[in-house]
Design a protein around this motif. Sequence first.
Motif, PDB file in Angstrom:
ATOM      1  N   ALA A   2      -5.122  28.592  14.531  1.00  0.00           N
ATOM      2  CA  ALA A   2      -3.800  28.002  14.262  1.00  0.00           C
ATOM      3  C   ALA A   2      -2.965  27.849  15.528  1.00  0.00           C
ATOM      4  O   ALA A   2      -1.830  27.375  15.477  1.00  0.00           O
ATOM      5  N   GLY A   3      -3.522  28.286  16.682  1.00  0.00           N
ATOM      6  CA  GLY A   3      -2.793  28.150  17.941  1.00  0.00           C
ATOM      7  C   GLY A   3      -1.730  29.197  18.163  1.00  0.00           C
ATOM      8  O   GLY A   3      -0.804  28.982  18.958  1.00  0.00           O
ATOM      9  N   GLY A  47     -16.033  48.622  13.422  1.00  0.00           N
ATOM     10  CA  GLY A  47     -16.831  47.455  13.090  1.00  0.00           C
ATOM     11  C   GLY A  47     -16.673  46.961  11.677  1.00  0.00           C
ATOM     12  O   GLY A  47     -17.022  45.806  11.385  1.00  0.00           O
ATOM     13  N   ASP A  48     -16.156  47.809  10.774  1.00  0.00           N
ATOM     14  CA  ASP A  48     -15.991  47.364   9.393  1.00  0.00           C
ATOM     15  C   ASP A  48     -14.586  46.831   9.104  1.00  0.00           C
ATOM     16  O   ASP A  48     -14.273  46.512   7.958  1.00  0.00           O
ATOM     17  N   ARG A  49     -13.741  46.721  10.162  1.00  0.00           N
ATOM     18  CA  ARG A  49     -12.406  46.135   9.946  1.00  0.00           C
ATOM     19  C   ARG A  49     -12.501  44.612  10.050  1.00  0.00           C
ATOM     20  O   ARG A  49     -11.917  43.966  10.924  1.00  0.00           O
ATOM     21  N   GLU A  50     -13.253  44.037   9.111  1.00  0.00           N
ATOM     22  CA  GLU A  50     -13.453  42.595   9.110  1.00  0.00           C
ATOM     23  C   GLU A  50     -12.158  41.852   8.820  1.00  0.00           C
ATOM     24  O   GLU A  50     -11.992  40.699   9.219  1.00  0.00           O
ATOM     25  N   ASP A  51     -11.216  42.533   8.156  1.00  0.00           N
ATOM     26  CA  ASP A  51      -9.930  41.892   7.875  1.00  0.00           C
ATOM     27  C   ASP A  51      -9.194  41.548   9.165  1.00  0.00           C
ATOM     28  O   ASP A  51      -8.610  40.466   9.293  1.00  0.00           O
ATOM     29  N   ILE A  52      -9.243  42.465  10.145  1.00  0.00           N
ATOM     30  CA  ILE A  52      -8.577  42.207  11.434  1.00  0.00           C
ATOM     31  C   ILE A  52      -9.280  41.067  12.159  1.00  0.00           C
ATOM     32  O   ILE A  52      -8.632  40.153  12.699  1.00  0.00           O
ATOM     33  N   LEU A  53     -10.602  41.090  12.166  1.00  0.00           N
ATOM     34  CA  LEU A  53     -11.354  40.064  12.887  1.00  0.00           C
ATOM     35  C   LEU A  53     -11.133  38.686  12.284  1.00  0.00           C
ATOM     36  O   LEU A  53     -10.933  37.693  13.003  1.00  0.00           O
ATOM     37  N   LEU A  54     -11.136  38.580  10.948  1.00  0.00           N
ATOM     38  CA  LEU A  54     -10.943  37.286  10.297  1.00  0.00           C
ATOM     39  C   LEU A  54      -9.521  36.782  10.480  1.00  0.00           C
ATOM     40  O   LEU A  54      -9.299  35.587  10.714  1.00  0.00           O
ATOM     41  N   ALA A  55      -8.549  37.701  10.399  1.00  0.00           N
ATOM     42  CA  ALA A  55      -7.155  37.302  10.604  1.00  0.00           C
ATOM     43  C   ALA A  55      -6.932  36.847  12.045  1.00  0.00           C
ATOM     44  O   ALA A  55      -6.202  35.890  12.306  1.00  0.00           O
ATOM     45  N   LEU A  56      -7.574  37.529  12.995  1.00  0.00           N
ATOM     46  CA  LEU A  56      -7.457  37.149  14.400  1.00  0.00           C
ATOM     47  C   LEU A  56      -8.046  35.758  14.622  1.00  0.00           C
ATOM     48  O   LEU A  56      -7.452  34.913  15.315  1.00  0.00           O
ATOM     49  N   ALA A  57      -9.207  35.496  14.034  1.00  0.00           N
ATOM     50  CA  ALA A  57      -9.845  34.184  14.177  1.00  0.00           C
ATOM     51  C   ALA A  57      -8.966  33.093  13.593  1.00  0.00           C
ATOM     52  O   ALA A  57      -8.811  32.009  14.186  1.00  0.00           O
ATOM     53  N   ALA A  58      -8.360  33.353  12.433  1.00  0.00           N
ATOM     54  CA  ALA A  58      -7.475  32.365  11.806  1.00  0.00           C
ATOM     55  C   ALA A  58      -6.253  32.101  12.672  1.00  0.00           C
ATOM     56  O   ALA A  58      -5.821  30.948  12.829  1.00  0.00           O
ATOM     57  N   ALA A  59      -5.689  33.160  13.248  1.00  0.00           N
ATOM     58  CA  ALA A  59      -4.513  33.009  14.110  1.00  0.00           C
ATOM     59  C   ALA A  59      -4.853  32.203  15.361  1.00  0.00           C
ATOM     60  O   ALA A  59      -4.072  31.356  15.805  1.00  0.00           O
TER      61      ALA A  59
END
Length: 379
Positions: free
Chosen positions: A283-284, A268-280
């Motif tokens: 971006a389609g 749950g603290d891997r916010e970097d993965i979650l934010l990068a996934l949302a950005a990807a």
Amino acid sequence: MNRTTPRVFIAATRQNDGKTTTSLGLMAALQRYYPRVGYIKPVGQRFVEIAEQKIDEDTVLMDSVYKLNCPLVDMSPIAVEPDFTRRYLESANNDALVEKIQRAFDRVAWEKDFVLCEGSGHAGVGAVFDLSNAQVARVLDAKVIIVSRGGIGKPIDEVTLNKALFDKEGVEIIGVIINKVLPEKIDYISDFARRGLARKGLELLGVLPHLPILTRPSIATIMEELHAQPLNEGRPLHTLVHDLIIGAMSVHNALRCFQPGVLAIVPGDREDILLALAAALDAGAPIGAAGIVLVDEFKPDLTVREVIRQMPFPVLLAEGDSYTVTSKIHDLVVKTRPDDLEKINLIRDLIGRHVDVPKILRALGGTPHNAAATPAATA
């Protein structure tokens, strides 16, 4: 008790060998010959509470799929609660239980042309409270089909062991269905299993191929098993999970693993993965997932939770660390659910093509109303 309505009892060599799959598909096949088919699971071990009644979950499935027009409590007369066995051993009440099963069967069979009875495991399950599958089949005056798992030697050994208990109770086994066979081995297994069973005086009624989709859990099943909390309501929960990944790698490598059908277990603290996934996703990028399970009891902060709420697939929050949660999902016994429409249609077709239903009916001595129905293919 009603002894005129044709019936058959589905047993197995072990739990989770395919009784419910067989029953689900056989019900549809039987309806081609008998307009009104009833169902009963006399003794159930996994139940849900409906209207303050404990109802076996397989009964709920069968009623949901086939709309059986019979009270659930009659189709599931005995639910084995956690203290059921202890209470029985303290004060045996076998006569009352037998009468309860027989009365329930009479109500299930009312105005029906055939009744499908489903057992709860191998022949001896329930013997501790004097209602083993063999004893229940005798009580219902039903002949038996045994379902066993794929192979030659092991299923025949296990069927022989189960047969001994059915024989002891004076119950006839009309044949065997072998389940979960690799498709490329169907002909080979059919040939030699038929020979081996014939030496035991038993018929081979069908050989079912192993279909991986039937053992794949849905997100809804996983959420229920983990008692997980959804963090973005309204997302599809019936998606099937084909593979698991643990998000314990770099962000770049993690994003490459997000594909359709994949369930990601992410701290749950891997916010970097979650934010990068949302950005990807914004971006389609050609990525996706069946869902995400956040673990380790670390909850993302409010900003990240808002991002999660916009994700197109379910994101769940579960208690436990990555290893514990992954193990629970890996060891999950996948049961067909009423909303698994793809699986249900596949099961109907599977039984219709690979089980010799006319042979079953001949062994039962029944006279189908729809004698002109197209017979199912033999294995």
